[in-house]
Design a protein around this motif. Structure first.
Motif: not given
Length: 372
Positions: A181-182, A191-196
């Protein structure tokens, strides 16, 4: 510890978990009869009928909520005449702020309802529905969850009622995989960062859910899942779900004569007498039970293989017809449904054990007949 304030609405919700209103016949009038959803509850009385004697008992015992089996309001009220019994009952209820709630055919049909209680008291085992009214739809719920949260989610699903197959609970199937997912602008990802683009080890958990529990299970899933947006699928299944319907048919623990079994019915249901058709020396093995008025279900009892049918309000010619076909009849009267009082009191005590609510069964006798 501060106890949660309980209102009528909370009690109604508990009753509808036991006997969903969706199970009631469309001609029936179940649920709130008189009163309010928002009134706080401290004392509840359970009764078969709401007659004036019952209302007087509720007033004397400071009861605020009456749970009844037979609806107080069955036909439209066209006149509130307080010179007549029905009018006086309604007037007293409103005057003393007493709410009435009814669970009728839904409590007859429900698992753990009137007919199951009758079977339990009469030691009738291996029961099945006598007259099938509906079969519950089953769904498959598929949820994708990070591997780190799979055990927690499986437990929550099971506690919410998902994954029940026969006498087994918490039934699921897991498949390991990788989720992608992005997170876009405006998100707050676990989990994760925006646009990544993110690649996360995930587990696909599959489980089966009854239609009546689907919303509850989904709510529990979303509340437990760590993701901001939960990925899940729902598939309607062709598998046959739980059968719901009137009456039960089952077998006795040990074979008895019709005379012995009739005496057992009288004793276990605490009634002054029963009407019986058939040879009193004949053996009783397989029994159909239908609380209340069940004479129109004679054929269903016979087709189910029952040798004996327990039901109330039998008329002469119907009983005669059953007798001639070899089906023994035991008629304990309509009042035998009073077994629901003890069962509902026990159920509500378990539901509200921590809330300080007092529960009691009405002691008023609402049986219009006297045996002499």
């Amino acid at each position: 510890m501060t106890k949660t304030k309980i209102t009528n609405k909370n009690v109604f919700a508990a009753m509808e978990r036991l006997a969903p209103k969706s199970l009631a016949y469309d001609w029936d009038n179940v649920g709130l009869q008189v009163g309010s959803f928002s009134t706080p509850v401290k004392k509840i009385m359970v009764t078969l009928d709401v007659l004036e004697e019952v209302v007087d008992e509720a007033i004397a015992k400071n009861v605020s909520l009456i749970i009844a089996h037979h609806p107080l309001l069955f036909k439209p009220v066209k006149q509130l005449n307080t010179d007549k019994p029905h009018g006086r009952v309604l007037h007293k209820l409103l005057q003393h702020n007493i709410t009435v709630y009814a669970a009728h055919t839904n409590l007859d049909i429900a698992e753990g309802g009137v007919n199951d209680v009758l079977c339990e008291k009469l030691k009738i085992k291996n029961t099945k529905v006598l007259i099938k009214e509906r079969t519950e739809t089953l769904y498959k719920l598929v949820v994708y969850v990070p591997q780190t949260h799979q055990e927690e989610l499986r437990e929550v699903l099971g506690k919410a009622g998902a994954g029940h197959i026969g006498n087994y609970s918490h039934c699921t199937f897991q498949t390991m995989g990788e989720g992608t997912f992005k997170p876009l602008k405006g998100t707050n990802p676990y989990i994760g960062s925006q646009d990544k683009m993110e690649f996360v080890p995930e587990v696909k958990i599959e489980t089966i859910v009854q239609e009546s529990l689907l919303n509850k299970v989904l709510a529990a899933t979303i509340a437990t899942h760590p993701y901001e947006e939960v990925a899940y699928d729902i598939f309607r299944l062709e598998n046959e779900g739980k059968k719901y319907g009137l009456g039960r048919v089952g077998t006795l623990e040990a074979e008895l004569s019709l005379q012995e079994f009739s005496s057992l019915v009288k004793k276990q249901l605490d009634i002054p007498g029963v009407r019986v058709t058939g040879d009193l020396d004949r053996p009783v093995k397989k029994v159909a039970v239908l609380g209340g008025s069940g004479e129109k279900y004679i054929r269903a009892a016979r087709n189910a293989g029952a040798d004996t049918f327990i039901t109330g309000d039998m008329t002469f010619h119907t009983a005669q017809d059953a007798w001639q076909t070899g089906l023994a009849i035991i008629d304990p009267g309509h009042y035998a449904e009073k077994v629901m009082k003890e069962a509902v009191v026990q159920y509500l005590e378990n539901e509200f054990r921590e809330n300080g609510i007092e529960l009691l069964a009405s002691t008023a006798n609402t049986d219009p007949f006297t045996f002499i």
